[in-house]
Design a protein around this motif. Structure first.
Motif, PDB file in Angstrom:
ATOM      1  N   VAL A   7      -8.181  -2.564  -5.719  1.00 12.87           N
ATOM      2  CA  VAL A   7      -8.554  -2.491  -4.330  1.00 12.87           C
ATOM      3  C   VAL A   7      -9.743  -1.434  -3.807  1.00 12.87           C
ATOM      4  O   VAL A   7      -9.549  -0.402  -4.472  1.00 12.87           O
ATOM      5  CB  VAL A   7      -7.221  -1.994  -3.396  1.00 12.87           C
ATOM      6  CG1 VAL A   7      -7.783  -1.748  -1.625  1.00 12.87           C
ATOM      7  CG2 VAL A   7      -6.329  -2.788  -3.585  1.00 12.87           C
ATOM      8  N   LYS A   8     -10.604  -1.709  -3.275  1.00 16.84           N
ATOM      9  CA  LYS A   8     -11.952  -0.978  -3.020  1.00 16.84           C
ATOM     10  C   LYS A   8     -11.626  -0.007  -1.968  1.00 16.84           C
ATOM     11  O   LYS A   8     -11.057  -0.473  -0.797  1.00 16.84           O
ATOM     12  CB  LYS A   8     -13.082  -1.855  -2.688  1.00 16.84           C
ATOM     13  CG  LYS A   8     -13.322  -2.664  -3.973  1.00 16.84           C
ATOM     14  CD  LYS A   8     -14.593  -3.639  -3.746  1.00 16.84           C
ATOM     15  CE  LYS A   8     -14.847  -4.551  -4.942  1.00 16.84           C
ATOM     16  NZ  LYS A   8     -14.606  -4.225  -6.047  1.00 16.84           N
ATOM     17  N   VAL A   9     -12.080   1.176  -1.768  1.00 18.14           N
ATOM     18  CA  VAL A   9     -12.216   1.988  -0.875  1.00 18.14           C
ATOM     19  C   VAL A   9     -13.349   2.157  -0.163  1.00 18.14           C
ATOM     20  O   VAL A   9     -14.465   2.241  -0.965  1.00 18.14           O
ATOM     21  CB  VAL A   9     -11.785   3.514  -1.340  1.00 18.14           C
ATOM     22  CG1 VAL A   9     -11.892   4.529   0.205  1.00 18.14           C
ATOM     23  CG2 VAL A   9     -10.350   3.470  -1.931  1.00 18.14           C
ATOM     24  N   ILE A  10     -13.634   1.628   0.951  1.00 17.74           N
ATOM     25  CA  ILE A  10     -15.004   1.321   1.536  1.00 17.74           C
ATOM     26  C   ILE A  10     -15.377   2.617   2.474  1.00 17.74           C
ATOM     27  O   ILE A  10     -14.410   2.871   3.337  1.00 17.74           O
ATOM     28  CB  ILE A  10     -15.134  -0.037   2.313  1.00 17.74           C
ATOM     29  CG1 ILE A  10     -14.643  -1.130   1.452  1.00 17.74           C
ATOM     30  CG2 ILE A  10     -16.544  -0.363   2.942  1.00 17.74           C
ATOM     31  CD1 ILE A  10     -15.364  -1.329   0.198  1.00 17.74           C
ATOM     32  N   GLY A  11     -16.487   3.153   2.563  1.00 18.73           N
ATOM     33  CA  GLY A  11     -16.955   4.160   3.362  1.00 18.73           C
ATOM     34  C   GLY A  11     -16.288   5.562   2.854  1.00 18.73           C
ATOM     35  O   GLY A  11     -15.764   5.663   1.797  1.00 18.73           O
ATOM     36  N   ALA A  12     -16.139   6.576   3.933  1.00 15.72           N
ATOM     37  CA  ALA A  12     -15.639   7.818   3.726  1.00 15.72           C
ATOM     38  C   ALA A  12     -14.262   7.488   3.313  1.00 15.72           C
ATOM     39  O   ALA A  12     -13.453   6.990   4.136  1.00 15.72           O
ATOM     40  CB  ALA A  12     -16.095   8.860   4.786  1.00 15.72           C
ATOM     41  N   SER A  13     -13.617   8.332   2.541  1.00 18.56           N
ATOM     42  CA  SER A  13     -12.231   8.477   2.234  1.00 18.56           C
ATOM     43  C   SER A  13     -11.481   9.538   2.952  1.00 18.56           C
ATOM     44  O   SER A  13     -12.002  10.702   2.617  1.00 18.56           O
ATOM     45  CB  SER A  13     -11.923   8.428   0.712  1.00 18.56           C
ATOM     46  OG  SER A  13     -10.627   8.530   0.496  1.00 18.56           O
ATOM     47  N   GLY A  14     -10.619   9.130   3.824  1.00 15.09           N
ATOM     48  CA  GLY A  14      -9.995  10.209   4.615  1.00 15.09           C
ATOM     49  C   GLY A  14      -8.652  10.274   4.334  1.00 15.09           C
ATOM     50  O   GLY A  14      -8.101   9.616   3.314  1.00 15.09           O
ATOM     51  N   ARG A  15      -7.667  10.843   5.222  1.00 15.76           N
ATOM     52  CA  ARG A  15      -6.329  11.065   4.847  1.00 15.76           C
ATOM     53  C   ARG A  15      -5.492   9.544   5.095  1.00 15.76           C
ATOM     54  O   ARG A  15      -4.688   9.522   4.239  1.00 15.76           O
ATOM     55  CB  ARG A  15      -5.886  12.039   6.084  1.00 15.76           C
ATOM     56  CG  ARG A  15      -4.363  12.340   6.014  1.00 15.76           C
ATOM     57  CD  ARG A  15      -4.078  13.058   4.792  1.00 15.76           C
ATOM     58  NE  ARG A  15      -2.667  13.379   4.653  1.00 15.76           N
ATOM     59  CZ  ARG A  15      -1.737  13.685   3.709  1.00 15.76           C
ATOM     60  NH1 ARG A  15      -2.345  13.616   2.609  1.00 15.76           N
ATOM     61  NH2 ARG A  15      -0.548  13.803   3.708  1.00 15.76           N
ATOM     62  N   ALA A  16      -5.920   8.547   5.770  1.00 12.01           N
ATOM     63  CA  ALA A  16      -5.287   7.390   5.742  1.00 12.01           C
ATOM     64  C   ALA A  16      -5.479   6.775   4.356  1.00 12.01           C
ATOM     65  O   ALA A  16      -4.438   6.127   3.957  1.00 12.01           O
ATOM     66  CB  ALA A  16      -5.897   6.420   6.804  1.00 12.01           C
ATOM     67  N   VAL A  17      -6.657   6.598   3.672  1.00 11.26           N
ATOM     68  CA  VAL A  17      -6.508   6.243   2.316  1.00 11.26           C
ATOM     69  C   VAL A  17      -5.831   6.949   1.398  1.00 11.26           C
ATOM     70  O   VAL A  17      -5.338   6.391   0.654  1.00 11.26           O
ATOM     71  CB  VAL A  17      -8.365   6.065   1.981  1.00 11.26           C
ATOM     72  CG1 VAL A  17      -8.356   5.935   0.562  1.00 11.26           C
ATOM     73  CG2 VAL A  17      -9.059   5.149   2.672  1.00 11.26           C
ATOM     74  N   GLU A  18      -5.780   8.254   1.351  1.00 11.79           N
ATOM     75  CA  GLU A  18      -4.938   9.123   0.626  1.00 11.79           C
ATOM     76  C   GLU A  18      -3.430   8.924   0.840  1.00 11.79           C
ATOM     77  O   GLU A  18      -2.680   8.353  -0.115  1.00 11.79           O
ATOM     78  CB  GLU A  18      -5.160  10.615   1.172  1.00 11.79           C
ATOM     79  CG  GLU A  18      -4.675  11.632   0.231  1.00 11.79           C
ATOM     80  CD  GLU A  18      -4.874  13.110   0.601  1.00 11.79           C
ATOM     81  OE1 GLU A  18      -3.767  13.893   0.665  1.00 11.79           O
ATOM     82  OE2 GLU A  18      -6.159  13.515   1.054  1.00 11.79           O
ATOM     83  N   LEU A  19      -3.089   8.683   1.941  1.00  8.68           N
ATOM     84  CA  LEU A  19      -1.747   8.349   2.165  1.00  8.68           C
ATOM     85  C   LEU A  19      -1.396   6.804   1.805  1.00  8.68           C
ATOM     86  O   LEU A  19      -0.260   6.666   1.210  1.00  8.68           O
ATOM     87  CB  LEU A  19      -1.273   8.232   3.765  1.00  8.68           C
ATOM     88  CG  LEU A  19      -1.304   9.830   4.260  1.00  8.68           C
ATOM     89  CD1 LEU A  19      -1.316   9.740   5.880  1.00  8.68           C
ATOM     90  CD2 LEU A  19      -0.140  10.425   3.628  1.00  8.68           C
ATOM     91  N   ALA A  20      -2.293   5.889   1.953  1.00  8.34           N
ATOM     92  CA  ALA A  20      -2.194   4.338   1.577  1.00  8.34           C
ATOM     93  C   ALA A  20      -2.071   4.493  -0.020  1.00  8.34           C
ATOM     94  O   ALA A  20      -1.500   3.222  -0.268  1.00  8.34           O
ATOM     95  CB  ALA A  20      -3.357   3.464   2.255  1.00  8.34           C
ATOM     96  N   THR A  21      -2.832   5.302  -0.813  1.00  7.91           N
ATOM     97  CA  THR A  21      -2.834   5.124  -2.204  1.00  7.91           C
ATOM     98  C   THR A  21      -1.683   5.931  -2.885  1.00  7.91           C
ATOM     99  O   THR A  21      -1.791   6.026  -4.187  1.00  7.91           O
ATOM    100  CB  THR A  21      -4.202   5.300  -2.577  1.00  7.91           C
ATOM    101  OG1 THR A  21      -4.499   6.680  -2.179  1.00  7.91           O
ATOM    102  CG2 THR A  21      -5.270   4.338  -2.050  1.00  7.91           C
ATOM    103  N   ILE A  22      -0.920   6.699  -2.164  1.00  7.66           N
ATOM    104  CA  ILE A  22       0.198   7.618  -2.875  1.00  7.66           C
ATOM    105  C   ILE A  22       1.110   6.422  -3.810  1.00  7.66           C
ATOM    106  O   ILE A  22       1.472   5.458  -3.206  1.00  7.66           O
ATOM    107  CB  ILE A  22       0.954   8.203  -1.796  1.00  7.66           C
ATOM    108  CG1 ILE A  22       0.301   9.313  -1.275  1.00  7.66           C
ATOM    109  CG2 ILE A  22       2.153   8.809  -2.612  1.00  7.66           C
ATOM    110  CD1 ILE A  22       0.884  10.226   0.209  1.00  7.66           C
ATOM    111  N   ARG A  23       1.407   6.616  -4.777  1.00  4.25           N
ATOM    112  CA  ARG A  23       2.293   5.935  -5.626  1.00  4.25           C
ATOM    113  C   ARG A  23       3.268   6.679  -6.185  1.00  4.25           C
ATOM    114  O   ARG A  23       3.429   7.860  -6.678  1.00  4.25           O
ATOM    115  CB  ARG A  23       1.657   5.167  -6.953  1.00  4.25           C
ATOM    116  CG  ARG A  23       0.595   4.203  -6.243  1.00  4.25           C
ATOM    117  CD  ARG A  23       1.216   3.000  -5.411  1.00  4.25           C
ATOM    118  NE  ARG A  23       0.326   2.038  -4.907  1.00  4.25           N
ATOM    119  CZ  ARG A  23       0.275   1.647  -3.505  1.00  4.25           C
ATOM    120  NH1 ARG A  23       1.340   2.098  -2.641  1.00  4.25           N
ATOM    121  NH2 ARG A  23      -0.644   0.930  -3.201  1.00  4.25           N
TER     122      ARG A  23
END
Length: 191
Positions: free
Chosen positions: A175-191
């Motif tokens: 899955v690609k992270v597009i644009g600036a990576s913020g807290r929502a992306v950080e939370l979504a990619t926790i495994r």
């Protein structure tokens, strides 16, 4: 020669567009009864071009998948993809299509941030746009766009859908992270 090549691409790009459907409970069919244990629900919502949208909520986490039938949607990789923190999806789905043929959906999600609590001690949520590819081929997440970190998040998600969804290989591509990576992306990619 360059102009001849650019012409058809630009014409093709002009046929790309968006339409919208709702996944609000009032617009969908509930499957079974809510779980007595935790209120978990499953609903099937009408989509575009003969597709249905499956929303399955369990333990305050949702999955969203698409297929020709509820059963087909439940077998897709998207139906097995969930975010670790509590989350929910908004009730509007944007369908990206080439002419009348949809190839991706974009949906806004809210991911609970346990490190950012409100005055009552409940987690605040962070907004994330999820781009999901559609058949032919498997249905899976293609890209994440942090809605707070990117003032142009909707445009970035549309561009990601247009650029990556049709050629994305669910079993091989990340899955690609597009644009600036913020807290929502950080939370979504926790495994």
């Amino acid at each position: 020669m360059l102009l001849a090549c650019a012409g058809p691409d630009r014409a093709g790009a002009q046929s790309l567009g968006s339409t919208y459907t709702s996944t609000a409970p009032k617009d969908c069919r509930q499957v079974g009864k809510p779980s007595e244990l935790d209120g978990s629900t499953t609903r099937v919502c009408p989509g575009k071009a003969g597709f249905v949208v499956l929303i399955d909520e369990d333990d305050l986490r949702e999955i969203v998948s698409v297929g020709r039938t509820r059963r087909a949607a439940a077998e897709e990789p998207a139906a097995k993809t969930w975010f670790h923190p509590f989350n929910s999806s908004e009730a509007t789905i944007e369908w990206r299509a080439d002419g009348a043929k949809p190839f991706a959906i974009i949906q806004r999600w809210h991911i609970a941030d346990g490190a950012d609590l409100d005055k009552r001690g409940r987690p605040n949520t962070k907004a994330l746009l999820v781009v999901t590819r559609l058949p032919p081929g498997p249905v899976c997440h293609v890209a994440y766009v942090d809605a707070l970190a990117n003032p142009n998040a909707n445009a970035l998600a549309r561009q990601a859908a247009d650029d990556f969804a049709r050629s994305f290989r669910c079993d091989k591509d990340e899955v690609k992270v597009i644009g600036a990576s913020g807290r929502a992306v950080e939370l979504a990619t926790i495994r």
